[in-house]
Each structure stands twice: as structure tokens, then as C-alpha cells.
Write a protein that holds these residues in place. Structure first.
Motif, mmCIF file in Angstrom:
data_model
loop_
_atom_site.group_PDB
_atom_site.id
_atom_site.type_symbol
_atom_site.label_atom_id
_atom_site.label_comp_id
_atom_site.label_asym_id
_atom_site.label_seq_id
_atom_site.Cartn_x
_atom_site.Cartn_y
_atom_site.Cartn_z
ATOM 1 N N GLU A 1 0.859 -1.190 0.000
ATOM 2 C CA GLU A 1 0.000 0.000 0.000
ATOM 3 C C GLU A 1 0.893 1.238 0.000
ATOM 4 N N LEU A 2 0.506 2.244 -0.774
ATOM 5 C CA LEU A 2 1.303 3.452 -0.911
ATOM 6 C C LEU A 2 0.618 4.630 -0.239
ATOM 7 N N ARG A 3 1.417 5.497 0.395
ATOM 8 C CA ARG A 3 0.874 6.733 0.940
ATOM 9 C C ARG A 3 1.963 7.792 0.914
ATOM 10 N N SER A 4 1.547 9.014 0.623
ATOM 11 C CA SER A 4 2.467 10.150 0.624
ATOM 12 C C SER A 4 2.283 10.948 1.908
ATOM 13 N N LEU A 5 3.421 11.347 2.504
ATOM 14 C CA LEU A 5 3.372 12.133 3.732
ATOM 15 C C LEU A 5 3.502 13.628 3.465
ATOM 16 N N SER A 6 3.595 14.000 2.190
ATOM 17 C CA SER A 6 3.807 15.412 1.840
ATOM 18 C C SER A 6 2.811 15.803 0.759
ATOM 19 N N PRO A 7 2.043 16.881 0.950
ATOM 20 C CA PRO A 7 0.986 17.221 -0.002
ATOM 21 C C PRO A 7 1.502 17.575 -1.395
ATOM 22 N N TRP A 8 2.730 18.122 -1.499
ATOM 23 C CA TRP A 8 3.251 18.481 -2.826
ATOM 24 C C TRP A 8 3.777 17.279 -3.593
ATOM 25 N N CYS A 9 3.930 16.173 -2.883
ATOM 26 C CA CYS A 9 4.495 14.951 -3.452
ATOM 27 C C CYS A 9 3.334 13.972 -3.647
ATOM 28 N N GLN A 10 2.816 13.905 -4.854
ATOM 29 C CA GLN A 10 1.531 13.250 -5.094
ATOM 30 C C GLN A 10 1.705 11.929 -5.825
ATOM 31 N N ILE A 11 0.903 10.948 -5.435
ATOM 32 C CA ILE A 11 0.896 9.643 -6.095
ATOM 33 C C ILE A 11 -0.528 9.313 -6.520
ATOM 34 N N GLU A 12 -0.642 8.723 -7.689
ATOM 35 C CA GLU A 12 -1.957 8.327 -8.188
ATOM 36 C C GLU A 12 -2.255 6.869 -7.876
ATOM 37 N N GLN A 13 -1.219 6.076 -7.606
ATOM 38 C CA GLN A 13 -1.418 4.668 -7.292
ATOM 39 C C GLN A 13 -1.794 4.508 -5.813
ATOM 40 N N GLU A 14 -2.610 3.528 -5.543
ATOM 41 C CA GLU A 14 -2.908 3.169 -4.159
ATOM 42 C C GLU A 14 -2.085 1.967 -3.720
ATOM 43 N N THR A 15 -1.787 1.094 -4.660
ATOM 44 C CA THR A 15 -0.990 -0.085 -4.359
ATOM 45 C C THR A 15 -0.004 -0.331 -5.492
ATOM 46 N N VAL A 16 0.997 -1.133 -5.190
ATOM 47 C CA VAL A 16 1.941 -1.602 -6.199
ATOM 48 C C VAL A 16 2.388 -2.986 -5.759
ATOM 49 N N TYR A 17 2.737 -3.851 -6.722
ATOM 50 C CA TYR A 17 3.147 -5.185 -6.298
ATOM 51 C C TYR A 17 4.386 -5.635 -7.070
ATOM 52 N N LEU A 18 5.121 -6.526 -6.422
ATOM 53 C CA LEU A 18 6.281 -7.167 -7.024
ATOM 54 C C LEU A 18 5.923 -8.614 -7.334
ATOM 55 N N ARG A 19 6.387 -9.082 -8.471
ATOM 56 C CA ARG A 19 6.177 -10.485 -8.832
ATOM 57 C C ARG A 19 7.469 -11.053 -9.386
ATOM 58 N N SER A 20 7.855 -12.199 -8.835
ATOM 59 C CA SER A 20 9.057 -12.897 -9.271
ATOM 60 C C SER A 20 10.262 -11.948 -9.181
ATOM 61 N N GLU A 21 11.123 -11.980 -10.179
ATOM 62 C CA GLU A 21 12.306 -11.121 -10.166
ATOM 63 C C GLU A 21 12.065 -9.811 -10.914
ATOM 64 N N GLN A 22 10.828 -9.604 -11.347
ATOM 65 C CA GLN A 22 10.501 -8.387 -12.075
ATOM 66 C C GLN A 22 10.448 -7.192 -11.121
ATOM 67 N N ASN A 23 10.664 -6.027 -11.666
ATOM 68 C CA ASN A 23 10.587 -4.832 -10.838
ATOM 69 C C ASN A 23 9.206 -4.195 -10.938
ATOM 70 N N ALA A 24 8.972 -3.286 -10.012
ATOM 71 C CA ALA A 24 7.724 -2.514 -10.008
ATOM 72 C C ALA A 24 8.076 -1.038 -10.125
ATOM 73 N N ARG A 25 7.116 -0.241 -10.547
ATOM 74 C CA ARG A 25 7.342 1.199 -10.686
ATOM 75 C C ARG A 25 6.308 1.985 -9.887
ATOM 76 N N VAL A 26 6.806 3.030 -9.231
ATOM 77 C CA VAL A 26 5.944 3.965 -8.519
ATOM 78 C C VAL A 26 6.151 5.338 -9.151
ATOM 79 N N PHE A 27 5.043 5.994 -9.488
ATOM 80 C CA PHE A 27 5.104 7.287 -10.167
ATOM 81 C C PHE A 27 4.721 8.392 -9.189
ATOM 82 N N VAL A 28 5.584 9.400 -9.101
ATOM 83 C CA VAL A 28 5.374 10.514 -8.182
ATOM 84 C C VAL A 28 5.324 11.801 -8.993
ATOM 85 N N THR A 29 4.366 12.652 -8.668
ATOM 86 C CA THR A 29 4.205 13.942 -9.345
ATOM 87 C C THR A 29 4.431 15.063 -8.344
#
Length: 951
Positions: free
Chosen positions: A558-586
Motif C-alpha cells: 500500500e502506498l501513501r504520501s506524507l507530503s501534499p506536494w508529493c503526489q501519487i496516483e497509485q494506491e498499491t503496487v506489487y512485485l512479482r518474481s524477479e521483475q521490478n515494479a514502478r511507482v510514479f510521483v508527481t
């Protein structure tokens, strides 16, 4: 930055302090800041017992009160090893004379010297006893604080060393003897075995009884196949001090005066070479780290390593030692490794290497409130991060902060106090916390295996934050030991079958190595507002997991931002196997208009606990423009204790010099000051009176940057003189825009340098200047390499009466410097005595050394590399300037006058010439000096042009 005694391998502050009365508690080593005292009162058996702390440092003295025993009476220091060669005694075979019964050695002229042999066990029938002989030379200590080991008035004694073993014996069966009193007899000397067997130690005989209180303690390790005995000792004292903080028991023989984990045992792994000024040497860190890992496996015991060391780096996280650490720690997931963040703060991006290694537990330094009260008389409301503690930036470091001002154990030969400060002191405190966490688990389950990543996580997630501090200052904050222990119990259940030991985080960072880093860090006039900041997260699997486990691995966060200027559109992200995941911050630019530091944190939670954090830093600098003539005042400012009041200043295009003025507001007292000044890469310039002192008449501080002014955003942190004071101040920042063509004067003849240059004022207002210059001396320049296993460069310099100083400047490219762990620079006189000992703190070394009337000196540059390589070609640029005691002045004129006005946009042709001929130029050198243009009326330096004829 380094943290070892006698060189830049250690930066500590030393002071003498009286010990508090027992009933007041031992607040000089604060156990309350992290609630260690509360935890141990409730859990007295979880005091570190069952855990070994490996101290990678200058050595450890096992004879010092506080390091002799654990609370249950066991030996505290259970192993000592030297990986520097400092204590090596090379041996050769000798025989016993059949007639006299004495050992026969021969001097340099071939004359026999007889030694009385020791009493040894009888030789069994059919066996043969062999003897080896050598000398331990006092000259090894030429660069140490203590040079006369036996206090007999000389520093060139040679102590005979004897080793004996039966044919077929191994190292653990061999015996060593040392002629401690130089009487050519081993009969009165005690037999010594490898330290880890019997914990044997010895001291050298001293004639004066009153000096017996200051001996250095030695132990030995024996290596038969190498015909070698190795003496272990701590001439630098730093390792002994560190060991007491981590695990001291009854320090100074005082009941109740303990380190953090008094029940833990210690091993001392020496990596700092006193004979080279205390630096780490090639392979020493690697060998010590591998020894600690092997010790843990062979003894089936949890080991916590402490490395109180660090230097600045421009490719944080990617130096050779960073990568070495990460590789070893990933291969050994139960080996905990703590390291000091560095003493280059409070500027941002000042955490160096190896603290930047991703698997390293990186520790910043606090001043605990009770320590500040009882040592300095300060009235702190809370603990505070020290001004010197290095800060993060490109790296999401430090991880936590712990007390970094402490009284602790020191060897008997130390006379400069035992209350020291540095992140060197904070790191062993954290190592002690790690030992407590593991020990508490072992009290409930002696067979438990505790992963390093979980220990680190328990301490981070237990931490409380400090007012005014960001994650770049304090990481997660100040760990709280009772809560950490509870979290560890929960984690042990959660991670019982967890294949993941960490997460690799990478994001775009233009100031990072190859434009990537573990944190987003934007320090300039631009940051992304339309494009998203993309973080890539990958799992780090334990080395014992198989491919099927990797393939089956899935984890959601589960994702959460502690700073109002640092915004995320995702609520969750997951990792599977050896693949990577990406989190986008605006980033919201409307909330980032205010100049200053903005730090945003995005947390990823798994099963209700933070698994990792994404750190985002935006620096909005103050800009300087044409309408204000590139000068701005910031009046009515306040320095609130040690919380840095940070000013970020963007150097305008065309600037030639920056002048800073810090002053006390009229009629007000102030003791505010610059902590340091930091260039755009986070390198500090601590080179002027640091603070105001209106009571002493210092109402202003001025400093200038000219030829060292580089483009980018500089940081000017202002702090109060102590953490419980608030002071007013005014700050003026001013830029000049005089451009010189050429920017360095390399032509003009060596015998009597002369020539011309063009100066153009690129800024809007006229600048009245006074021009001057000087030929300072002659430069020896060399573009050379550390080659193969040859780690020492030597430059003999002949001097005559014209010269009284050497100015040394050494430079390495970032990638070349990243292969090193240390580089020492030693200037010696003709007899080999050191005139100066220093070391690199970052990839450029600069120092000016008095030659003290010597006619010849030698500059030695001693490199220590993370990994040995017989094919090494590591470049370094060497400039050694022989400086005149009376520089030759240079005539610098426009239209016949040295005083003129630089009108905006109008090139001015300046003629310059040395006023005297330069005779007897030393071979292989060239004239060096400068031209300087000061603003009339203020004496502010507006332009400085180097002279390097032939450069």
C-alpha cells in the motif's frame, strides 16, 4: 571525512571531562536517548549476550577497564586480528649453539649475538623443535601519538621476537616470546600463544615506575608457514573508544558505567595502519569484513560489524568499497553492518562512502539532552542532530541517528581526554542497539537466526522524529529500544519464510552516478513538473533461496504520501518474481515556489509496516539577477540552535566571485555562524572564522570564493553556537561578474613572467578595482598513476633558503577515487621524521606545510584500495609548490595604473609582469602565482586569475 585518530581516517572532537557521580548516572555515554536504560532494566539478560561485535578500526586494547570482562565474568575481547601489516614481524630460522646453549643471531656485520633461550616443554622423541627470530621495530610508530614505547628516551629500539614450534605443529601449537626489557634473554619472558586461545597480552618494560601507568598493550598471532608473528595493538585509540561505546562493561572500573550492550563480546579487526598515518590500506576492509563473516559461520554466533570510517564521494553507492560491502552483506544476510554517516554535515549530499552502500546500516550523530546538560551545561529540550553529522541527498541516508558525543574506554597511553565526538561514536552505539535486539530474540529462542535486514527495520520503525529535522538529517529518527524489541518479535513471526532481504530502489537523479540514485534529488533552477518521477523497485533475494522461490514470489504494498506536494496516483503496487515494479510521483509546482528545502516521503507498507520509503528532495534556490546587481540582503534572520537555517544560492551565469557577509543586526548580540559552505556537489569549505561573537567584538564574518567558484547551487547553512540558543543575523550574498581571457595565465616566460589578459565586466554596474599579483614559487607537476600493487608515490624535494613552505594539491577523477578507501599524504624530513600527516577527505587533497628550514623533504602519497589489482592503472594529478618566504610581486596595470574601473561590457587589456627575475628555477618546476582584482572600498575579491607558466 574519516573517523580514525592521527589522520583524516578519523575526524573526532576531543575534550577532557570529569566523570559524574555514580548516583547521577553516567550521562556522558547517554543510554536514555534511545531508552536503552529502560530496556535493560526490564530485560537484564538481553544485554548483548550471545552476540559478538566486530570492531573494524585501529585495533582494540583488551586490557582497559571496561573491555576486560562481560557482566557474567567472561572475557570481553575474544579475538584480535591485524589486516594492515603494522604489526608484522618477519622471522628467519636461528639455531641453539650446542656449546653455550644460547640462541645465535648475527648482526649486520656478521658478528654473533647470543640470546638466552626460554624454557619450553620437552621435545618428544622423534620430534624436532624449530626456532625463528626477528625484530619488532619501534620506528613503526614514527607517525603515532606514542613513539617511545618503552620510555627510554629513544625511538629506534628493536625488540627481539622469538617463535618456536615442533615439526608438524600448527599455528595454535606454536609459542612466541618477546624480549620486552632488551636484556637479550627470553628466559624471563612469558610464552605467548595466538590471542584467541589464551587471551595472552604483554607490555614493554619501562624503567621509570611512574611511567608504568602508560604502557601500550600488545598481543600476538602466529603464522608458521609465513614465518611471521603479528603484533596486535591500538596505537590510534579510536578502535578502543568505539569498542567501549558498543559493549563496554564497568568502564573505568565504575559499576553501572556501561556501553550500550555490555553483555556482548568483541573482536578487534585492525584496518587502520598507524605507520601510514592511520589510513586503511589496500584490501584491509575486504579482509576484515570477510573474517567477520567467516567468524560468524565457524562459531555459529551472530556478528554485528562496526566501521567508524568514511570519506566524501561523488558517486555515492557505487564506489568499489560500497559494492564490495553490498556483495558480502547480500551473501551473508545474518551479518549486521553499521557504519558512520560522516562528519561533513550539515550540508546536504554529504554522506560519503562506504556509508552509502545500500545494505549498510548508516548512522548519523546526536547530542543527547542529558549529555549536553552534564558535559556542557546546555538546556536542551530534546536530543538534536549534531551540526557535523553528514546528511543525505542523492542517497536515502542516514538510516537513523544515535548519540555521537560520548565518554568511553581509551588506551592508557592516551592523555587528551576520553570524551570524543563524531559519527564515529554514533555508529558503535547503533551496533550496540543491534546486539540488544538480537540478544533479546536469543533469550526467548537460543536457536533463532536473526536477519540483518530485520534488525535494521526494527530499529528504523521504532524511531521517533525530531523537531525541525528532515529524513535527510535523521533518516527515520531516534530508535527507541523497547519498541524495537517488540517490533523484532513481530518481524520474526512475519518473516519466518521470507525470501526477500531488501529492496533495490532506483530513480532518475541527474547529480547521481550515471544520472541514477536511490532518491530523487533536484538541486538547481529546474525540477520536473510535467513529467512524473519514476521509482523502480526490485526485490533482493536471500542467497539461500532457489529459483522456484524467486518465480513464485508475489508481494503487494500500500502506498501513501506524507507530503501534499508529493503526489501519487497509485494506491498499491506489487512485485512479482524477479521483475521490478514502478511507482510514479508527481510534484506540484504551486506548492514549491518558496525558496528552500522541500523533502517529500512516500511510504510503501506491507502487512501494516513500512517496507521501504521513497525520498524526494526539491531545492528551490535564491536567484540573483540584473535588477539587483546580483546582490541580495536577507535581514532579520534567526539561527535556532543546531537546526540548520539553510540558504541555497544559485550562481548566476558569468559570475567570477561570490562574497558572503554574515553580521549581527545592529544593537543585538549574536553567536550565529556558518557551519560550513557547500558547493553544488556537497563538498564543504570549512576555512574561515565560523561564527559571530559580539561579546568578543566579532560582529561580522566575511568569506569569498573566486577561482574555486563553480556553477550550480551552493548551500550556506547557518546555525547557533549551541543547541539551546537562538541568535539573530543578517546575510548578504554578492556576486561579481569580471571575466578574464585567458582564465589561467600559462604563457609569458619562466625567468621573468609577463604578458597581458583581457578583463570584461559582465554585470550591469561599474566595479572600481585595485589590481595586484604575486609569483608565489615553483610548481612540480606530475600526471601519474598508482600502478599494480605499488600503492606508494614518492617525491623528493630539494629546498634552498628562498622557500619555507610546500603547497600540495592532489586530484583524482571521481571514478578513480572511487576505487580507493584511503590515501595518506605524509611529508618527511631527511631523517624520515614526519613534518605533516594528512589524508584525502574527498577526491581533491590540498594542504600547505611548513618545511621548518629543512633543505630536503619527501612527499609520500600512500594509496589504500578497496581491492588489490596487479594490473592497476589509477591516475592521479600531483602538484607540489615550493613557496617563497617572500613572494615576488607582480605589476598589474591598465593604462599605467593598478587602480581602474571595470565598466560594464567594455573589455580592458591588462598588462602584467613580475617585478624581479626568477633565478635558479628548480629542475622540473615552473613558476606559479596569481593576479587578483579587489573592489576598492570593500576589498572584496572580484576576480582571481591563476598564473601557472607552462601549465
Amino acid at each position: 571525512m574519516r573517523m580514525f585518530v592521527a589522520s583524516a581516517l578519523m575526524i573526532v572532537l576531543a575534550a577532557t571531562v570529569g566523570l559524574a557521580q555514580e548516583h547521577m548516572g553516567w550521562t556522558q555515554l547517554s543510554l536514555s536517548a534511545c531508552q536503552v536504560d529502560d530496556f535493560l532494566r526490564a530485560n537484564p539478560q538481553s544485554d548483548g549476550r550471545g552476540v559478538v561485535i566486530a570492531v573494524l578500526d585501529t585495533g582494540v586494547d583488551p586490557s582497559i577497564p571496561g573491555l576486560t570482562h562481560t557482566p557474567d565474568g567472561a572475557v570481553k575481547v575474544v579475538d584480535l586480528q591485524d589486516f594492515t601489516g603494522d604489526g608484522d614481524v618477519e622471522l628467519h630460522w636461528v639455531r641453539i649453539d650446542a656449546d653455550s646453549g644460547n640462541l645465535i643471531e648475527y648482526d649486520d656485520d656478521g658478528a654473533p649475538i647470543e640470546y638466552t633461550p626460554p624454557t619450553v616443554p620437552p621435545t618428544p622423541a622423534g620430534e624436532e623443535r624449530r626456532w625463528w627470530f626477528g625484530y619488532f621495530r619501534e620506528a613503526k610508530f614514527a607517525n603515532a601519538d606514542l613513539t617511545d614505547l618503552n620510555d627510554n628516551g629513544t625511538t629506534d629500539d628493536e625488540f627481539p621476537v622469538l617463535m618456536t614450534a615442533l615439526t608438524g605443529d600448527g599455528d595454535d601449537q606454536a609459542l612466541a616470546f618477546v624480549d620486552t626489557d632488551l636484556d637479550r634473554s627470553f628466559a624471563n619472558e612469558k610464552p605467548l600463544r595466538n590471542y584467541k586461545l589464551n587471551y595472552d597480552t604483554f607490555t614493554l618494560h619501562r624503567e621509570q615506575p611512574e611511567m608504568q601507568i602508560r604502557p601500550m598493550t600488545f598481543s600476538v598471532n602466529i603464522f608458521i608457514r609465513q614465518s611471521k608473528v603479528v603484533f596486535c595493538f591500538d596505537e590510534g585509540a579510536h578502535g578502543t573508544h568505539v569498542a567501549g561505546i558498543a559493549a563496554g562493561c564497568e568502564i573505568n572500573n565504575q559499576p553501572g558505567f556501561n556501553g550500550v550492550a555490555p553483555g556482548a563480546k568483541l573482536i578487534g579487526l585492525k584496518i587502520g595502519k598507524g605507520a601510514a598515518g592511520g589510513i586503511s590500506i589496500t584490501d584491509s576492509m575486504k579482509e576484515a569484513l570477510n573474517y567477520a563473516a567467516r567468524y560468524a559461520r565457524e562459531h555459529n554466533v551472530p556478528v554485528v560489524c562496526n566501521l567508524s570510517y568514511g570519506v566524501e564521494s561523488e558517486i555515492e553507492g557505487n564506489s568499489d568499497v560500497d559494492k564490495l560491502l553490498d556483495d558480502v552483506l547480500e551473501e551473508n544476510p545474518y551479518l549486521v553492518f553499521c557504519s558512520s554517516a560522516g562528519n561533513s554535515g550539515p550540508g546536504l549530499s554529504s554522506v560519503g562512502t562506504p556509508a552509502a552502500a545500500s545494505q549498510c546500516f548508516t548512522i548519523g550523530a546526536l547530542m543527547a539532552s542529558d549529555t549536553g546538560r552534564d558535559v556542557a551545561g546546555w538546556s536542551q529540550d530534546d536530543a538534536v542532530v549534531t551540526t557535523f553529522s553528514s546528511r543525505g541527498g542523492e542517497m536515502a541516508k542516514p538510516d537513523i541517528v544515535t548519540p555521537g558525543w560520548s565518554t568511553s574506554t581509551v588506551p592508557r597511553h592516551v592523555t587528551h581526554g576520553d570524551f570524543w565526538a563524531g559519527t564515529s561514536m554514533a555508529s558503535p552505539y547503533a551496533a550496540g542497539l543491534c546486539a540488544l535486539v538480537i540478544s533479546d530474540v536469543l533469550q526467548h529462542d537460543p536457536q533463532a537466526k536473526v536477519r540483518a535486514c530485520d534488525v535494521k527495520r526494527a530499529l528504523c520503525l521504532s524511531a521517533r522524529t525530531l523537531a525541525g529535522m528532515t529524513p535527510l538529517d535523521m533518516g527515520y529518527g531516534v530508535p527507541q529500544m523497547p519498541r524495537a524489541a517488540e517490533l523484532m518479535k513481530k518481524l520474526q513471526t512475519m518473516v519466518a519464510n521470507d525470501p526477500v532481504i531488501g529492496y533495490d530502489i532506483s530513480t532518475e537523479c541527474l547529480s547521481g552516478y550515471k544520472s541514477r540514485s536511490t532518491a530523487a534529488y533536484w538541486r538547481g533552477l529546474w525540477f520536473p513538473t510535467e513529467d512524473r518521477q519514476t521509482f523502480t523497485i526490485s526485490p533482493v533475494f536471500a542467497p539461500t533461496t532457489d529459483q522456484a522461490t524467486h518465480t513464485a514470489f508475489v508481494r503487494k504494498f500500500e502506498l501513501r504520501s506524507l507530503s501534499p506536494w508529493c503526489q501519487i496516483e497509485q494506491e498499491t503496487v506489487y512485485l512479482r518474481s524477479e521483475q521490478n515494479a514502478r511507482v510514479f510521483v508527481t510534484y506540484d509546482p504551486e506548492q514549491l515556489r518558496e525558496p528552500g528545502l522541500h523533502v517529500g516521503v512516500v511510504e510503501a507498507l506491507h502487512e501494516g509496516l513500512v517496507a521501504f520509503r521513497l525520498i524526494n528532495t526539491i531545492i528551490v534556490p535564491e536567484e540573483f539577477t540584473r535588477p539587483d546587481n546580483f546582490t541580495r540582503w536577507f535581514k532579520g534572520q534567526t539561527a535556532d540552535g543546531w537546526v540548520p537555517d539553510r540558504w541555497f544560492v544559485a550562481v548566476p551565469p558569468g559570475a567570477s566571485a561570490m562574497h558572503l557577509l554574515l553580521r549581527a543586526p545592529e544593537g543585538l548580540d549574536s553567536e550565529a555562524g556558518f557551519a560550513s559552505i557547500y558547493d553544488p556537489w556537497g563538498h564543504e569549505y570549512p576555512r574561515w572564522p565560523a561564527r559571530l561573537d559580539t561579546q568578543a567584538g566579532r560582529t561580522e564574518i566575511e568569506c569569498s570564493f573566486s577561482d574555486d567558484l563553480v556553477p550550480g547551487v551552493w548551500e550556506l547553512p547557518v546555525v547557533a553556537n549551541r543547541p539551546d540558543k537562538t541568535w539573530p543575523y543578517d546575510l548578504r550574498v554578492r556576486f561579481f561578474g569580471l571575466q578574464a581571457e585567458p582564465s589561467m595565465l600559462t604563457d609569458g616566460g619562466a625567468t621573468r613572467p609577463s604578458g597581458d589578459l583581457t578583463v570584461t565586466n559582465m554585470f550591469p554596474d561599474p566595479v572600481p578595482v585595485r589590481a595586484s599579483g604575486a609569483i608565489e614559487g615553483f610548481r612540480k607537476h606530475d600526471e601519474t598513476n598508482f600502478r599494480g600493487l605499488k600503492d606508494t608515490l614518492s617525491y623528493p624535494i630539494s629546498l634552498d633558503g628562498r622557500f619555507n613552505r610546500l603547497r600540495i594539491r592532489l586530484e583524482m577523477a571521481p571514478e578513480a577515487y572511487a576505487t580507493t578507501t584511503d590515501i595518506a599524504v605524509i611529508v618527511k624530513d631527511a631523517s624520515g621524521e614526519p613534518l605533516s600527516t594528512g589524508a584525502f577527505d574527498w577526491r581533491v587533497f590540498e594542504d600547505t606545510v611548513s618545511t621548518r628550514g629543512n633543505g630536503s623533504v619527501t612527499v609520500e602519497i600512500i594509496g589504500g584500495f578497496a581491492v588489490s589489482d596487479d594490473k592497476r592503472e589509477t591516475p592521479i594529478t600531483v602538484d607540489i609548490d615550493q613557496l617563497f618566504s617572500s613572494p615576488v610581486s607582480v605589476s598589474t596595470e591598465y593604462d599605467g595604473s593598478s587602480s581602474f574601473v571595470c565598466v560594464p561590457g567594455i573589455p580592458i587589456l591588462i598588462e602584467w609582469s613580475a617585478r624581479e627575475s626568477l633565478d635558479d628555477i628548480p629542475g622540473g618546476t615552473r613558476p606559479v602565482g596569481y593576479l587578483e582584482f579587489e573592489e576598492r572600498g570593500t576589498d572584496d575579491v572580484a576576480l582571481r586569475v591563476p598564473i601557472d607558466i607552462g601549465g
